[in-house]
Design a protein around this motif. Structure first.
Motif, PDB file in Angstrom:
ATOM      1  N   LYS A  63      41.252  32.850  40.039  1.00  0.00           N
ATOM      2  CA  LYS A  63      42.509  32.995  40.766  1.00  0.00           C
ATOM      3  C   LYS A  63      43.652  32.899  39.764  1.00  0.00           C
ATOM      4  O   LYS A  63      43.864  31.872  39.140  1.00  0.00           O
ATOM      5  CB  LYS A  63      42.625  31.905  41.841  1.00  0.00           C
ATOM      6  N   TRP A  88      42.912  37.482  42.927  1.00  0.00           N
ATOM      7  CA  TRP A  88      41.621  36.816  43.099  1.00  0.00           C
ATOM      8  C   TRP A  88      40.517  37.773  42.658  1.00  0.00           C
ATOM      9  O   TRP A  88      40.554  38.963  42.961  1.00  0.00           O
ATOM     10  CB  TRP A  88      41.388  36.441  44.561  1.00  0.00           C
ATOM     11  N   ASP A  90      36.372  38.840  42.829  1.00  0.00           N
ATOM     12  CA  ASP A  90      35.251  38.681  43.757  1.00  0.00           C
ATOM     13  C   ASP A  90      34.005  38.247  42.980  1.00  0.00           C
ATOM     14  O   ASP A  90      33.993  38.205  41.749  1.00  0.00           O
ATOM     15  CB  ASP A  90      35.009  39.955  44.562  1.00  0.00           C
ATOM     16  N   ILE A  91      32.948  37.924  43.702  1.00  0.00           N
ATOM     17  CA  ILE A  91      31.738  37.383  43.078  1.00  0.00           C
ATOM     18  C   ILE A  91      31.095  38.369  42.101  1.00  0.00           C
ATOM     19  O   ILE A  91      30.723  37.981  40.981  1.00  0.00           O
ATOM     20  CB  ILE A  91      30.726  36.937  44.155  1.00  0.00           C
ATOM     21  N   GLN A  93      32.459  40.527  40.233  1.00  0.00           N
ATOM     22  CA  GLN A  93      33.252  40.535  39.004  1.00  0.00           C
ATOM     23  C   GLN A  93      32.973  39.290  38.159  1.00  0.00           C
ATOM     24  O   GLN A  93      32.920  39.360  36.928  1.00  0.00           O
ATOM     25  CB  GLN A  93      34.748  40.607  39.342  1.00  0.00           C
ATOM     26  N   GLN A 125      34.379  29.690  47.244  1.00  0.00           N
ATOM     27  CA  GLN A 125      34.185  30.822  46.341  1.00  0.00           C
ATOM     28  C   GLN A 125      33.537  30.374  45.028  1.00  0.00           C
ATOM     29  O   GLN A 125      32.690  31.079  44.481  1.00  0.00           O
ATOM     30  CB  GLN A 125      35.511  31.524  46.059  1.00  0.00           C
ATOM     31  N   GLU A 128      29.805  29.836  45.701  1.00  0.00           N
ATOM     32  CA  GLU A 128      29.081  31.117  45.756  1.00  0.00           C
ATOM     33  C   GLU A 128      29.007  31.766  44.375  1.00  0.00           C
ATOM     34  O   GLU A 128      27.984  32.347  44.000  1.00  0.00           O
ATOM     35  CB  GLU A 128      29.776  32.057  46.746  1.00  0.00           C
ATOM     36  N   GLY A 129      30.099  31.648  43.613  1.00  0.00           N
ATOM     37  CA  GLY A 129      30.123  32.243  42.280  1.00  0.00           C
ATOM     38  C   GLY A 129      29.158  31.570  41.329  1.00  0.00           C
ATOM     39  O   GLY A 129      28.432  32.245  40.585  1.00  0.00           O
TER      40      GLY A 129
END
Length: 331
Positions: A63, A88, A90-91, A93, A125, A128-129
């Motif tokens: 972020k 932001w 995403d996963i 990336q 996030q 999950e990442g």
């Protein structure tokens, strides 16, 4: 009184004890014609107490921009006119960036967010990442998400986060001139919780922000007291639109004295070259620092500024015959 470098050789090299605040002030006051002697001693300390390996790390901003804090050096603050927009990732990336980092031989990949501290959306996030990265690539995952609660520290530990970065930024006496939206003590408390959790603590700061020589020594002594696993050393890269945007670039000799002083304050700590080294020290800076106490580096770009091509840094390591620290050695 004996010469400071003679005393440092006995205390740091022979006995493995870090220099005190007063001794660090003496080191930082050494004249330019003794900088090479200082760097040689710091390198000897590093090789004796840490060995030749260099830990390589890549970082990615999950972020970017829009941070509510007013850190005067940072273009990600929403309070300044700096040209950084809120973004932001995403996963997929994140996973792609981790894979690219691992391909350089790096053992660390750090997820960074420009926030005061993580909210539930960010923690979700990150959770999950981290899981996606661990499933896709063999690399240690670190995080830098601002100030934490004990619950968040425990959560990150449970996710398998290997190391947490939270810099002191500046010495306690200079901190109010750098940040006004939170306190030095809040940063210190987060660092203590991380260290006590069993996660590795990464904690450093910036130099060249208008602080005195004595305040640089103060920062090094305070970091030594905190006893982090890793200390990233940043040099101010003045960003347009920030309160520190018009400050001059730190002199190269002062930067190298600081590198060596930090090594003599913390003989066994991972001392990492971080942001601003290219601007402050030029192309030779990487080599001189690695021969002056540094034993880790960030490769590639930083959060809002460009770094060197990773291949350039890796070529320097090869030329100096300094092996990249292997992942297995950091687990």
């Amino acid at each position: 009184m004996t010469d400071i470098l003679e005393r440092a050789r006995s205390k740091v090299l022979d006995r493995g004890e870090g220099l005190s605040y007063d001794e660090l002030v003496e080191v930082l006051r050494l004249p330019d014609d003794r900088v090479q002697e200082l760097l040689d001693l710091a390198h000897e300390v590093r090789m004796t107490h840490c060995g030749p390996d260099v830990e390589v790390e890549g970082i990615i901003s999950l972020k970017t921009g829009g941070c509510p804090e007013d850190c005067h050096f940072c273009s990600q603050s929403g309070q300044f006119t700096s040209p950084v927009r809120s973004v932001w990732l995403d996963i997929p990336q994140l996973v792609k960036a981790a894979e690219e980092t691992a391909a350089t031989g790096a053992s660390e990949f750090c997820i960074v967010a420009a926030v005061r501290g993580p909210d539930e959306r960010l923690m979700t996030q990150v959770r999950e990442g981290v899981a996606a990265i661990q499933a896709a690539v063999d690399i240690n995952v670190a995080c830098s998400l601002g100030m934490l609660t004990q619950e968040q520290v425990d959560d990150l530990k449970a996710m398998g986060v290997h190391r947490y970065n939270h810099n002191l930024e500046a010495a306690r006496s200079y901190f109010p001139s750098v940040v006004t939206t939170h306190s030095y003590e809040e940063r210190w408390d987060t660092c203590l919780m991380v260290r006590e959790s069993g996660m590795e603590l990464c904690c450093g700061g910036l130099v060249g922000m208008g602080e005195t020589l004595e305040q640089r020594a103060e920062l090094a002594a305070e970091l030594a007291e905190l006893d982090p696993d890793e200390v990233p050393l940043n040099f101010l890269n003045p960003r347009p639109g920030t309160p520190f945007g018009d400050l001059p670039i730190m002199e190269a000799a002062d930067a190298l004295r600081t590198v060596a002083a930090f090594r003599l304050a913390m003989p066994r700590t991972i001392l990492r070259y971080a942001g601003g080294r290219e601007l402050t020290l030029g192309d030779l800076g990487t080599r001189e620092g690695l021969l002056g106490g540094v034993n880790a580096m960030i490769v590639g770009n930083y959060l809002t500024t460009l770094g060197r091509d990773p291949e350039q840094d890796l070529a320097v390591l090869s030329d100096l015959r300094m092996p990249i620290k292997e992942l297995a050695k950091t687990l």
